[in-house]
Write a protein that holds these residues in place. Structure first.
Motif, mmCIF file in Angstrom:
data_model
loop_
_atom_site.group_PDB
_atom_site.id
_atom_site.type_symbol
_atom_site.label_atom_id
_atom_site.label_comp_id
_atom_site.label_asym_id
_atom_site.label_seq_id
_atom_site.Cartn_x
_atom_site.Cartn_y
_atom_site.Cartn_z
ATOM 1 N N PHE A 110 55.842 14.256 84.072
ATOM 2 C CA PHE A 110 55.583 15.148 82.947
ATOM 3 C C PHE A 110 56.592 14.928 81.829
ATOM 4 C CE2 PHE A 110 56.399 19.157 80.731
ATOM 5 C CZ PHE A 110 55.136 19.421 80.221
ATOM 6 N N ALA B 39 50.589 18.479 81.574
ATOM 7 C CA ALA B 39 50.837 19.030 82.905
ATOM 8 C C ALA B 39 49.701 18.616 83.836
ATOM 9 C CB ALA B 39 50.957 20.553 82.844
ATOM 10 N N ILE C 287 49.963 16.211 87.128
ATOM 11 C CA ILE C 287 49.519 16.730 88.429
ATOM 12 C C ILE C 287 48.547 15.754 89.093
ATOM 13 C CG2 ILE C 287 48.091 18.542 89.493
ATOM 14 C CD1 ILE C 287 49.396 20.432 87.291
ATOM 15 N N THR D 190 47.501 24.786 85.892
ATOM 16 C CA THR D 190 48.564 23.776 85.811
ATOM 17 C C THR D 190 49.933 24.399 85.595
ATOM 18 O OG1 THR D 190 48.427 23.548 83.408
ATOM 19 C CG2 THR D 190 46.954 22.160 84.713
ATOM 20 N N MET E 160 53.430 23.423 88.718
ATOM 21 C CA MET E 160 52.806 22.099 88.755
ATOM 22 C C MET E 160 52.780 21.553 90.179
ATOM 23 S SD MET E 160 53.934 20.107 85.236
ATOM 24 C CE MET E 160 55.711 20.141 85.511
#
Length: 415
Positions: A12, A149, A153, A380, A397
């Motif tokens: 991220f 995000a 993920i 998220t 996350m």
């Protein structure tokens, strides 16, 4: 099965530093070429995980397959999707992510603009995140958690599943899209190439959120024509289109029917842009409600308001145009409710309390549902989106990754 160590935080932080701001004024696709910078990186990283068919097409879409590990036949192919672009509402250039370890609940003063202070008073969800590791921007930009995000993920999920082949699941398709923030995220999407049966977008906020009901949405544009005349000799001749447009906006209801006066399933009409001059003005609106049939009612009411205004300006006239944008995904998902039920089951298996939520907006999944891919939306942790106060919890996350690992196994179990 424990899924740590996670890569979602590290991914991220890298992804948000790549500027992928969409351009609402562009007619190209994607609307900004720089979105492909992230497309290319994601393909490279997916290939490094051993996903050989990862590819980015000419439009910037990223497609990839996580091969099935189950010997069962007829397991539906599941797609996980997030968008790579960020909103043009706030700068996405030179994002400087900051990690705030073990958040205490105290105000977070963003260092590059000390007037930007994130507090629990302004952001109530923060009260639930005390002890978490939060990521913010530095005060001059948005963060880009919407929807990087979701991207991080899904990439962490891919790493988990490629590393742990003992996790039983069917074929999984990964999709990353451009231009969601300007309403064009599936404009060039090749559904045959995607080849999935059901899907989930990763583009919701609070921990446990599962959304399978969105707004239905139209755009409505009015072109108001006045009568031009030399201002020195305009008496009895000039009809100023800008004044007609101003009277039109002023005639809208003040305490209902607007974003600032509605909530939950209440719909609204929202003026988004005015442009033009004396002779001609264009006024643009977005029309929203969870009941699709109400859109036509709103559009008729809006046009009646303009007609009443036009009657006060002899010589003025108008034309109108309605453009369909997206429809409530619930109209499709209600026929296959197990798609949502499986996500709820996955959250429970991951130790998360599910929070069924309606979307006062839309996602790529809203349109994909009507393109043959029923597609609810999963949390998220992205919060305060489209603003300089945007933040995300690392732990949220990580729990989204856990949810997806459980979810692919649930689809395998029920097949």
């Amino acid at each position: 099965m424990k899924n740590a160590p996670y890569s979602v935080e590290e991914r991220f932080v890298r992804y948000v530093q790549i500027d992928t701001t969409a351009d609402p004024d562009s007619s190209s696709f994607p609307s900004s070429e720089k979105q492909k910078d992230l497309s290319r990186l994601l393909v490279k990283e997916l290939k490094a995980l051993g996903i050989e068919d990862a590819e980015a097409d000419q439009w910037g879409y990223v497609y990839a397959t996580i091969p099935a590990t189950s010997s069962k036949e007829n397991i539906p192919t599941i797609c996980f999707c997030s968008h790579m672009d960020t909103a043009p509402d706030c700068s996405g250039t030179n994002v400087k992510p900051i990690i705030h370890r073990n958040y205490t609940g105290a105000p977070i003063i963003l260092p590059d603009d000390s007037t930007q202070v994130i507090t629990t008073e302004k952001h109530a969800y923060l009260k639930e995140k005390i002890g978490d590791d939060l990521i913010t921007a530095s005060g001059l930009t948005l963060l880009g958690a919407d929807d990087k995000a979701g991207v991080a993920i899904i990439m962490d999920l891919a790493e988990q599943l490629m590393r742990k082949k003992e996790i039983p699941h069917g074929k999984i398709r990964i999709l990353f899209t451009p231009d969601e923030e300007v309403g064009r995220g599936v404009e060039q999407l090749d559904m045959e190439r995607l080849g999935a049966d059901f899907g989930y977008t990763l583009d919701s906020g609070e921990l446990g959120a599962i959304e399978d009901e969105s707004f239905s949405a139209d755009a409505m544009t009015f072109v108001i024509s006045g009568v031009s005349a030399h201002p020195g000799y305009a008496k009895g001749k000039m009809v100023h289109a800008m004044k007609v447009a101003s009277a039109f906006i002023d005639a809208l209801p003040k305490d209902e029917w607007s974003p600032e006066s509605t909530k939950d399933r209440e719909g609204f009409v929202h003026p988004t842009a005015i442009s033009g001059g004396l002779e001609e003005v264009t006024v643009s609106f977005i029309i929203r409600d969870h009941i699709t049939a109400k859109l036509e009612e709103y559009e008729t009411r809006l046009e009646e308001i303009l007609k009443e205004v036009i009657a006060r300006f002899p010589g003025a006239s108008y034309t109108s145009k309605v453009t369909e944008q997206y429809r409530n995904m619930k109209e499709i998902i209600k026929e296959v409710p197990f798609v949502t039920d499986y996500a709820i089951e996955a959250m429970k298996n991951a130790g998360i309390t599910p929070k069924p939520t309606i979307i006062r907006g839309g996602t790529d999944g809203s349109r994909m549902s009507f393109m043959g891919l029923p597609c609810p939306n999963i949390f998220t942790g992205e919060m305060a989106i489209h603003s300089r106060h945007e933040y995300v919890s690392v732990q949220d996350m990580q729990k989204a990754v856990d949810t997806l690992v459980e979810l692919v196994q649930i689809w395998e179990k029920h097949s």
